[in-house]
Design an enzyme around this catalytic site. Structure first.
Site, PDB file in Angstrom:
ATOM      1  N   GLU A  51       0.844  -1.205   0.000  1.00  0.00           N
ATOM      2  CA  GLU A  51       0.000   0.000   0.000  1.00  0.00           C
ATOM      3  C   GLU A  51       0.876   1.250   0.000  1.00  0.00           C
ATOM      4  O   GLU A  51       1.995   1.238   0.537  1.00  0.00           O
ATOM      5  CB  GLU A  51      -0.890  -0.034   1.260  1.00  0.00           C
ATOM      6  N   ASN A 205     -12.491  -1.234  -0.366  1.00  0.00           N
ATOM      7  CA  ASN A 205     -11.744  -1.804   0.755  1.00  0.00           C
ATOM      8  C   ASN A 205     -12.342  -1.276   2.054  1.00  0.00           C
ATOM      9  O   ASN A 205     -12.601  -0.073   2.175  1.00  0.00           O
ATOM     10  CB  ASN A 205     -10.275  -1.369   0.675  1.00  0.00           C
ATOM     11  N   GLU A 206     -12.580  -2.150   2.987  1.00  0.00           N
ATOM     12  CA  GLU A 206     -13.099  -1.747   4.307  1.00  0.00           C
ATOM     13  C   GLU A 206     -14.166  -0.657   4.150  1.00  0.00           C
ATOM     14  O   GLU A 206     -14.080   0.424   4.747  1.00  0.00           O
ATOM     15  CB  GLU A 206     -11.958  -1.319   5.237  1.00  0.00           C
ATOM     16  N   TYR A 276      -6.906  -9.034  11.614  1.00  0.00           N
ATOM     17  CA  TYR A 276      -5.652  -8.674  12.276  1.00  0.00           C
ATOM     18  C   TYR A 276      -5.638  -9.268  13.674  1.00  0.00           C
ATOM     19  O   TYR A 276      -6.661  -9.233  14.378  1.00  0.00           O
ATOM     20  CB  TYR A 276      -5.510  -7.152  12.379  1.00  0.00           C
ATOM     21  N   GLU A 330      -6.371  -9.137   4.094  1.00  0.00           N
ATOM     22  CA  GLU A 330      -5.445  -8.494   5.038  1.00  0.00           C
ATOM     23  C   GLU A 330      -5.406  -9.356   6.286  1.00  0.00           C
ATOM     24  O   GLU A 330      -6.445  -9.579   6.923  1.00  0.00           O
ATOM     25  CB  GLU A 330      -5.890  -7.066   5.396  1.00  0.00           C
ATOM     26  N   GLN A 380       1.579  -6.192   5.893  1.00  0.00           N
ATOM     27  CA  GLN A 380       1.856  -6.020   4.472  1.00  0.00           C
ATOM     28  C   GLN A 380       3.248  -6.564   4.201  1.00  0.00           C
ATOM     29  O   GLN A 380       4.000  -6.796   5.139  1.00  0.00           O
ATOM     30  CB  GLN A 380       1.741  -4.564   4.069  1.00  0.00           C
TER      31      GLN A 380
END
Ligand code: AHR
Length: 534
Positions: A51, A205-206, A276, A330, A380
């Site tokens: 990113e 995204n999100e 996460y 992710e 990432q």
């Protein structure tokens, strides 16, 4: 010191088995059925995410054409070589949160003429530091990187501040043959006559957060509008924004609301889940920690398996054929700020042996659920969160997590092998007190009679003797094993000491119909076994 109790399989407790080690020929027994293989483990489960954030793109990957740092057309050579070495199957780009503020036309044309634009991550930069986007790394540079690595591009489109037209123009720019639409000719004039052939598209995204703060029904409406007129030059794989899987409640409501909003319409090919192991609200440090903090990270990481199962089941209520598969685009361990490799390299953090063990556990979960998961992308790849690499100017290192990607590589594209594991649970102490953790984590696969068994030992004190039995007539003719461990649970690789944690050979025996080896405490082991014909 933790004690082991209760015998378990990889999936759950085995009825009728009660717990002392003495019932077993080893501390752990694994029954492998290579003659009865399951789903193919897509190579894309070992995917990547980069990113425009801190030091990920600029410096991490893009050093610029005039740089003294070895580069290929501005792209850091060492990054390309190491990504090739682990067979990186895909790269997700340009975000993350950045994607929903990114306008792709800013990143094409002559480098000097590209505008400088606002970067979403400016808000997290330390006072006085600037995150202005120079747009020197755009779609052509990204595609060049993918070609150099041999990775499939996975492009996240801007839904939060873009339009369906902007998205469709990007798709035509990428995928239309030169000589057809004007956008394809523009691509050719910018140096790439051949279409990019992008198959994987993230539709935002999100979208529940930085991608637009939408409700699931609102996003379903947006999703339909963004994909209905999708220019179909190449068969797409469209990924809808899914839940924040690490929310306390797993965010099942997002999945329910989205699929309710999609009733009667074509479902997406993929449904993104972000998971996460999120320590940001704790005081747990990335580089320095105690035993309870070691176990806390692994306990939280292990919840990923429940998150996968819960969302899969919820999706099945709307689509019993499961036409939509999960895309864990992710995942990683995310510590509180304060240990960055440089002030502007926000979200960078040390990666220790603890994170390597977490990586092995995550991959074992992905492998065991390969029928449900189409893709997974570590967050990432470089200089951010769960990185495989750290880079700062001319300094570069591979983290312990990199080595797990390398050790698990034989699983990519192989077929799952059923593995029933009998191992006592570990009684451990995490932040909330007493807890149980599976005594080992494991997964197995086979390709061309080559069986791979990976095993992770989360214990800080116990070596585990493993006897893996081959079901039926299968015989192992030869085996070799690799281990990643270190005497210090906090061991890490740094720019100054890049090889502190690295794989080593491990002894393995192949008595008739079995494979025997010892898994040291705090380690990850990969065993490759040649199955004899017959
Ligand atoms: O990976 C860092 C950020 O985490 C991403 O930009 C966003 O999608 C997620 O919240």
């Amino acid at each position: 010191m933790q004690r082991r109790t209760f015998l378990k399989t990889a999936a759950g407790a085995v009825a009728g088995l009660t717990g002392s080690r003495h019932a077993l020929a080893a501390d752990a027994e694994i029954e492998l059925s290579p003659g009865n293989p399951g789903s193919v483990i897509s190579p894309h489960l070992y995917g990547h995410f980069i990113e425009h954030l801190g030091g990920v793109i600029y410096d991490g990957i893009w050093v610029g054409r005039g740089s003294k740092i070895p580069n290929i057309d501005g792209i850091r050579t060492q990054f390309v070589e190491d990504m090739k070495r682990i067979g990186a199957p895909n790269l997700r780009w340009p975000g993350g949160c950045f994607a929903d503020g990114y306008h792709w036309r800013d990143g094409i044309g002559g480098a000097a003429g590209r505008p400088r634009t606002y970067n979403y991550w400016q808000r997290q930069m330390p006072r006085g530091l600037d995150a202005t986007e120079t747009n020197q790394f755009g779609i052509h540079e990204f595609m060049r990187l993918c070609r150099l690595v041999g990775a499939q591009p996975y492009v996240a489109a801007n839904v939060g501040s873009g339009t369906p037209k902007e998205f469709h123009d990007l798709v035509s720019y990428c995928n239309a043959p030169a000589g057809t639409v004007t956008l394809a000719d523009e691509r050719a004039a910018n140096g790439d006559r051949a279409p990019f052939g992008v198959q994987f598209w993230g539709v935002g995204n999100e979208s529940w957060g930085c991608g637009g703060t939408m409700r699931p029904g609102e996003y379903a409406t947006q999703y339909r509008q963004f994909v209905t007129q999708f220019p179909a030059y190449a068969t797409p794989f469209l990924v809808a924004t899914g839940p924040r899987g690490h929310s306390a409640d797993g965010d099942i409501g997002w999945t329910t609301g989205f699929f309710e909003g999609m009733r009667g319409t074509r479902p997406p090919d993929g449904f993104s889940v972000h998971y996460y192991t999120d320590l940001r609200q704790t005081k747990i440090k990335a580089g320095d920690f105690n035993a309870a903090e070691w176990y806390e990270v692994l306990l939280r990481g292990a919840r990923l398996e429940k998150v996968i199962g819960d969302h899969w089941n919820e999706m099945g209520k709307f689509d019993q054929q499961h036409r939509t598969r999960l895309v864990i685009d992710e995942w990683g361990v995310w510590y509180p700020p304060g240990e960055e490799i440089a002030p502007g390299y926000i979200l960078s953090q040390p990666i220790t042996l603890r994170d390597a063990v977490h990586t092995g556990m995550a991959f074992d979960i992905f492998n065991r659920h390969a029928d449900k998961i189409a893709m997974a992308n570590v967050a990432q790849t470089i200089n951010c969160i769960h990185s495989l690499f750290l880079a700062l100017g001319d300094k570069f290192c591979r983290t312990p997590a990199y080595h797990i990607f390398d050790m698990y590589r034989p699983h990519m594209g192989a077929q799952q092998v059923p593995a029933i594991m009998k191992i006592p649970d570990l009684n451990v102490t995490g932040l909330a007190g007493a807890a149980r953790l599976s005594g080992l984590s494991s997964s197995a696969s086979i390709r061309d009679r080559r069986l791979t068994l990976t095993v992770t030992n989360p214990s800080l004190s116990d070596t585990v003797a493993v006897r893996a039995r081959l079901a039926g007539q299968a015989r192992a003719s030869e085996a070799r094993a690799t281990v990643l461990t270190h005497a210090d649970m906090r061991a890490t690789n740094t720019l100054a000491r890049p090889d502190e944690v690295k794989p080593a050979a491990l002894a393995v025996r192949v008595p008739a119909g079995a494979i025997e080896f010892s898994v040291p405490r705090q380690s990850v082991v990969a065993v490759e076994v040649q199955i004899a014909p017959g």
